[in-house]
Write a protein that holds these residues in place. Structure first.
Motif, PDB file in Angstrom:
ATOM      1  N   UNK A  87     -42.444  17.900 -60.736  1.00 45.65           N
ATOM      2  CA  UNK A  87     -42.889  17.522 -62.084  1.00 45.65           C
ATOM      3  C   UNK A  87     -42.237  16.227 -62.574  1.00 45.65           C
ATOM      4  N   UNK A  88     -41.363  15.645 -61.747  1.00 42.36           N
ATOM      5  CA  UNK A  88     -40.751  14.366 -62.104  1.00 42.36           C
ATOM      6  C   UNK A  88     -39.414  14.473 -62.806  1.00 42.36           C
ATOM      7  N   UNK A  89     -38.877  15.685 -62.940  1.00 42.13           N
ATOM      8  CA  UNK A  89     -37.557  15.866 -63.560  1.00 42.13           C
ATOM      9  C   UNK A  89     -36.480  15.479 -62.552  1.00 42.13           C
ATOM     10  N   UNK A  90     -35.469  14.783 -62.995  1.00 43.89           N
ATOM     11  CA  UNK A  90     -34.404  14.334 -62.088  1.00 43.89           C
ATOM     12  C   UNK A  90     -33.641  15.527 -61.515  1.00 43.89           C
ATOM     13  N   UNK A  91     -33.059  15.299 -60.333  1.00 44.92           N
ATOM     14  CA  UNK A  91     -32.292  16.365 -59.666  1.00 44.92           C
ATOM     15  C   UNK A  91     -31.139  16.828 -60.546  1.00 44.92           C
ATOM     16  N   UNK A  92     -30.447  15.882 -61.160  1.00 41.04           N
ATOM     17  CA  UNK A  92     -29.292  16.222 -62.002  1.00 41.04           C
ATOM     18  C   UNK A  92     -29.703  17.124 -63.163  1.00 41.04           C
ATOM     19  N   UNK A  93     -30.778  16.739 -63.863  1.00 39.23           N
ATOM     20  CA  UNK A  93     -31.234  17.541 -65.000  1.00 39.23           C
ATOM     21  C   UNK A  93     -31.756  18.910 -64.547  1.00 39.23           C
ATOM     22  N   UNK A  94     -32.433  18.919 -63.400  1.00 38.06           N
ATOM     23  CA  UNK A  94     -32.957  20.187 -62.870  1.00 38.06           C
ATOM     24  C   UNK A  94     -31.815  21.150 -62.541  1.00 38.06           C
ATOM     25  N   UNK A  95     -30.772  20.628 -61.887  1.00 32.13           N
ATOM     26  CA  UNK A  95     -29.621  21.467 -61.535  1.00 32.13           C
ATOM     27  C   UNK A  95     -28.919  21.999 -62.792  1.00 32.13           C
ATOM     28  N   UNK A  96     -28.777  21.132 -63.786  1.00 31.06           N
ATOM     29  CA  UNK A  96     -28.126  21.543 -65.030  1.00 31.06           C
ATOM     30  C   UNK A  96     -28.929  22.646 -65.730  1.00 31.06           C
ATOM     31  N   UNK A  97     -30.250  22.497 -65.748  1.00 29.24           N
ATOM     32  CA  UNK A  97     -31.104  23.500 -66.403  1.00 29.24           C
ATOM     33  C   UNK A  97     -31.062  24.829 -65.643  1.00 29.24           C
ATOM     34  N   UNK A  98     -31.081  24.751 -64.310  1.00 26.92           N
ATOM     35  CA  UNK A  98     -31.019  25.969 -63.492  1.00 26.92           C
ATOM     36  C   UNK A  98     -29.676  26.669 -63.643  1.00 26.92           C
ATOM     37  N   UNK A  99     -28.603  25.878 -63.731  1.00 27.95           N
ATOM     38  CA  UNK A  99     -27.269  26.457 -63.912  1.00 27.95           C
ATOM     39  C   UNK A  99     -27.163  27.205 -65.231  1.00 27.95           C
ATOM     40  N   UNK A 100     -27.791  26.662 -66.270  1.00 28.83           N
ATOM     41  CA  UNK A 100     -27.770  27.335 -67.576  1.00 28.83           C
ATOM     42  C   UNK A 100     -28.617  28.603 -67.575  1.00 28.83           C
ATOM     43  N   UNK A 101     -29.698  28.584 -66.788  1.00 25.37           N
ATOM     44  CA  UNK A 101     -30.649  29.707 -66.830  1.00 25.37           C
ATOM     45  C   UNK A 101     -30.223  30.888 -65.961  1.00 25.37           C
ATOM     46  N   UNK A 102     -29.516  30.625 -64.860  1.00 25.52           N
ATOM     47  CA  UNK A 102     -29.201  31.710 -63.929  1.00 25.52           C
ATOM     48  C   UNK A 102     -28.080  32.610 -64.441  1.00 25.52           C
ATOM     49  N   UNK A 103     -28.173  33.870 -64.071  1.00 20.79           N
ATOM     50  CA  UNK A 103     -27.127  34.836 -64.425  1.00 20.79           C
ATOM     51  C   UNK A 103     -26.182  35.096 -63.257  1.00 20.79           C
ATOM     52  N   UNK A 104     -26.505  34.543 -62.086  1.00 17.30           N
ATOM     53  CA  UNK A 104     -25.661  34.683 -60.901  1.00 17.30           C
ATOM     54  C   UNK A 104     -24.481  33.716 -61.021  1.00 17.30           C
ATOM     55  N   UNK A 105     -23.264  34.252 -61.150  1.00 20.08           N
ATOM     56  CA  UNK A 105     -22.084  33.422 -61.391  1.00 20.08           C
ATOM     57  C   UNK A 105     -21.807  32.471 -60.234  1.00 20.08           C
ATOM     58  N   UNK A 106     -21.986  32.948 -59.001  1.00 20.58           N
ATOM     59  CA  UNK A 106     -21.740  32.105 -57.826  1.00 20.58           C
ATOM     60  C   UNK A 106     -22.732  30.952 -57.792  1.00 20.58           C
ATOM     61  N   UNK A 107     -24.010  31.247 -58.026  1.00 14.75           N
ATOM     62  CA  UNK A 107     -25.033  30.204 -58.042  1.00 14.75           C
ATOM     63  C   UNK A 107     -24.787  29.221 -59.177  1.00 14.75           C
ATOM     64  N   UNK A 108     -24.393  29.727 -60.348  1.00 12.78           N
ATOM     65  CA  UNK A 108     -24.099  28.859 -61.494  1.00 12.78           C
ATOM     66  C   UNK A 108     -22.990  27.861 -61.158  1.00 12.78           C
ATOM     67  N   UNK A 109     -21.944  28.374 -60.474  1.00  7.70           N
ATOM     68  CA  UNK A 109     -20.821  27.509 -60.091  1.00  7.70           C
ATOM     69  C   UNK A 109     -21.262  26.432 -59.103  1.00  7.70           C
ATOM     70  N   UNK A 110     -22.094  26.826 -58.129  1.00  5.05           N
ATOM     71  CA  UNK A 110     -22.556  25.866 -57.122  1.00  5.05           C
ATOM     72  C   UNK A 110     -23.438  24.797 -57.752  1.00  5.05           C
ATOM     73  N   UNK A 111     -24.396  25.222 -58.582  1.00  2.60           N
ATOM     74  CA  UNK A 111     -25.311  24.270 -59.214  1.00  2.60           C
ATOM     75  C   UNK A 111     -24.571  23.313 -60.149  1.00  2.60           C
ATOM     76  N   UNK A 112     -23.627  23.849 -60.909  1.00  5.87           N
ATOM     77  CA  UNK A 112     -22.861  23.000 -61.843  1.00  5.87           C
ATOM     78  C   UNK A 112     -22.052  21.952 -61.096  1.00  5.87           C
ATOM     79  N   UNK A 116     -22.401  17.837 -61.096  1.00  2.00           N
ATOM     80  CA  UNK A 116     -21.289  16.923 -61.386  1.00  2.00           C
ATOM     81  C   UNK A 116     -21.132  15.873 -60.290  1.00  2.00           C
ATOM     82  N   UNK A 117     -21.253  16.314 -59.021  1.00  2.00           N
ATOM     83  CA  UNK A 117     -21.109  15.385 -57.893  1.00  2.00           C
ATOM     84  C   UNK A 117     -22.231  14.352 -57.881  1.00  2.00           C
ATOM     85  N   UNK A 118     -23.455  14.791 -58.197  1.00  6.52           N
ATOM     86  CA  UNK A 118     -24.585  13.866 -58.243  1.00  6.52           C
ATOM     87  C   UNK A 118     -24.406  12.860 -59.379  1.00  6.52           C
ATOM     88  N   UNK A 119     -23.900  13.342 -60.495  1.00  3.07           N
ATOM     89  CA  UNK A 119     -23.632  12.460 -61.647  1.00  3.07           C
ATOM     90  C   UNK A 119     -22.572  11.410 -61.315  1.00  3.07           C
TER      91      UNK A 119
END
Length: 415
Positions: A87-112, A116-119
């Motif tokens: 849809x044209x959303x940047x990888x950084x913004x997509x990862x940030x949105x997914x990190x906020x939406x997920x309830x899986x703590x391990x996945x949230x940590x990885x995405x966040x 940060x590394x991409x930023x």
């Protein structure tokens, strides 16, 4: 990091110092900066035992605390990331949105952390490479494919499909193993109860009568004593052995290579490992070739996602052969892993210019072979299971009834 011993001459006396560095050159530079005096020599050495033990303990607890990523959460996140990227959303913004939406703590940590590394200027592949053990080699290979081809959305969508197939195979494997596993656990519990409570009663009878016990009975008595007197120590020993083996597999390449080689000799396990590895290898390789990646580079990426070291070593020879000017089918033939039919198919694909089409057929073939093994797993393991149960029952029967028969014969003889 390697351990080095540094000898320095200062005020007419030689002193030894210890430090850690990536290599001898770095150790030499660090020694000059850190220790005043004339640098006599820098040599690699083994760290003191207390440091080795401390490092072992730290790595052990680090591995124990490492959280696994749930396959369902990973597949859902990759699917969403593919849609958002398309849809044209940047990888950084997509990862940030997914990190906020997920309830899986391990996945949230990885995405966040990846965000940060991409930023900070890192690529998605390099950011995810820090979590290789959780994400897996296939995820990294397909992300690298997306970066090389410039079509990350398509690569992620295909990755989600592949991971879903792998997840379904794992579920099928677990379902196939559920019945034999439950039967073996029930037999082990029953055998342990008999050894703990029933066999000791017979042991007292045999000792009172002073009978000469046959070998099966002596083995049974030994197992009973081990379980009743040293049961906790045996369990602790098994736990320690398991942790040490796991540590060695994670941190010693030679041990890991030997362990992987051992797995390739086991009944059924060798087929599962071989065909799952070849299926993933040809799957990633065919996608890379179809996307226009050079064969040598595609081989390098596909080989890097292979976990089994002996198979990885054999597949590496394919890349070496291609770099030296050999054809792909000749390189595959040298490994000894691929059947003549597969070699002929790849050769035909090279000659006709339809290599990617032939590789897709090869991938489907190995998927079929892998599915066939999984579907027939329960049937194939039943003879092994019945054999183990038979040995346990026979040991118990012979161990108890042989001396009773001997006592009966002796009584009849005296009568």
């Amino acid at each position: 990091m390697k351990h080095f011993t540094v000898t320095v001459l200062a005020r007419g006396k030689k002193t030894e110092h210890r430090l850690y560095a990536e290599g001898k050159k770095e150790a030499h530079y660090m020694a000059k900066v850190k220790f005043p005096g004339i640098l006599v020599k820098v040599e690699e050495s083994s760290p003191p035992l207390e440091e080795q033990f401390a490092q072992f303990k730290a790595n052990l607890f680090k591995n124990a605390k490492k959280k696994k990523l749930k396959p369902d959460s990973q597949i859902a996140a990759i699917n969403q990331l593919a849609v958002m990227t398309n849809a044209g959303i940047s990888i950084h913004d997509s990862l940030a949105e997914l990190a906020d939406a997920t309830e899986d703590k391990t996945l949230k940590e990885i995405l966040s952390k990846c965000g940060e590394d991409i930023n900070a200027g890192s690529s998605l592949y390099n950011a995810m490479n820090n979590f290789r053990s959780q994400l897996g080699g296939l995820t990294l290979a397909m992300v690298e494919l997306g970066e090389k081809t410039g079509n990350m959305a398509e690569a992620l969508a295909k990755l989600a499909v592949m991971l879903e197939e792998i997840r379904m195979n794992v579920i099928k494997f677990k379902k196939a193993m559920a019945y034999p596993r439950n039967v073996m656990i029930a037999m082990a519990v029953a055998f342990s109860i008999l050894l703990s409570f029933v066999v000791p009663q017979f042991k007292e009878i045999f000792e009172q009568l002073g009978a000469n016990l046959p070998l099966p009975t002596r083995i049974l008595m030994f197992l009973s004593d081990m379980l009743t007197q040293y049961g906790l120590f045996v369990l602790a020993g098994i736990a320690v052995i398991y942790l040490v083996i796991k540590y060695m597999i994670d941190h010693n390449r030679e041990f890991r290579y030997g362990f992987h080689q051992f797995l390739l000799r086991l009944y059924l396990i060798k087929g599962i490992i071989l065909y799952s590895t070849l299926n993933r290898f040809t799957l990633v390789f065919s996608e890379l070739v179809r996307s226009g990646i050079p064969i040598a580079e595609a081989l390098d990426t596909a080989i890097n996602m292979t976990d089994n070291l002996p198979l990885k070593e054999k597949l590496t020879t394919v890349r070496s052969a291609v770099e030296k000017g050999s054809t792909l089918h000749e390189g595959l033939e040298e490994t000894g892993l691929f059947e003549n039919m597969i070699i002929s198919m790849v050769s035909a694909g090279e000659q006709s210019g339809q290599l990617d089409t032939m590789l897709n057929k090869v991938t489907e073939y190995y998927k079929m072979r892998f599915d066939k093994i999984i579907d027939g797993l329960q049937e194939a393991i039943e003879p092994v299971m019945l054999g183990i149960i038979a040995v346990m029952v026979l040991m118990l029967a012979l161990g108890i009834f042989l001396p009773m028969w001997s006592l009966g014969d002796a009584a009849m003889g005296r009568g």
